[in-house]
Design an enzyme around this catalytic site. Sequence first.
Site, PDB file in Angstrom:
ATOM      1  CB  SER A  84      -0.948   0.019   1.197  1.00 41.01           C
ATOM      2  OG  SER A  84      -0.246   0.196   2.410  1.00 41.01           O
ATOM      3  CE  LYS A 102      -2.920   2.418   4.712  1.00 40.56           C
ATOM      4  NZ  LYS A 102      -2.732   1.536   3.534  1.00 40.56           N
TER       5      LYS A 102
END
Length: 263
Positions: free
Chosen positions: A57, A118
């Site tokens: 990701s 993230k």
Amino acid sequence: MTPVYARGKKGAKKKKSSGGGAANEGWEIFKTIAFALAIAMVLRILLFQPFTIPSASMEPNLYEGDYIVVTKWSYGYSRHSIPFSPPLFEGRIMDRAPQRGDIVVFKLPRDDRTDYIKRLIGMPGDRIQMIDNVLHINGAPVQDVTITGEQLTTMYGQQITQANETLPGGRTFRIQDFGPGGDLDNTPVFEVPTGYYFMMGDNRDNSIDSRVDESAGVGFVPAENLIGKAEIILFSWEPGASLWNPVSWFSKIRPSRFFTVLD
């Protein structure tokens, strides 16, 4: 000449003394191990935490199998700074606000247990939206420059587009996606509440992040859930490397990623 009974007592004393020495030696070893574990725990809570990247990701900046170091003091400390997140206190101690563009490790809001990583895109009060595959912050499109050169594809043959994206404030980093038409290429406006942050993966079409509601994704991330800032890649192995397979330590190693400082 020493009587037999006296010699026996003397031997018994020596045997007892020998046993006490072994016990003392064992106690010293135990104390040494306990002291080392205590130091390691303090360092993990206050200074550094290792973290292994579990997915794609955050490509192209972090790859599955990267072993990174997270600094704990960057944002101060909350209960999530301590292993297992015990409810010892609320809020943050020595709180320092993160910066837009930081790569952040945090606890997933829906369970307060799972570690996620993230990039911080939205600050409290921001309005975040994706429009036709372009990130907008507070109504303005974020500048990005597509990288030309060798065409990249996924293992499934999907074409990958990479671009250098520059956030408000000047932070520039590389992102990638699979082109227009993705599920998260068009979103409603997300208004970031006070005390929360908006996180996105650098691999925009392969990231479950704050664009997805908390019930199924990440949602808004409370400040209390921040663990630390990702700083450097120490080591890296390709997927398939195993602790129990020493051959893979060498066949799967990615030395070009060792000691890479993260943007």
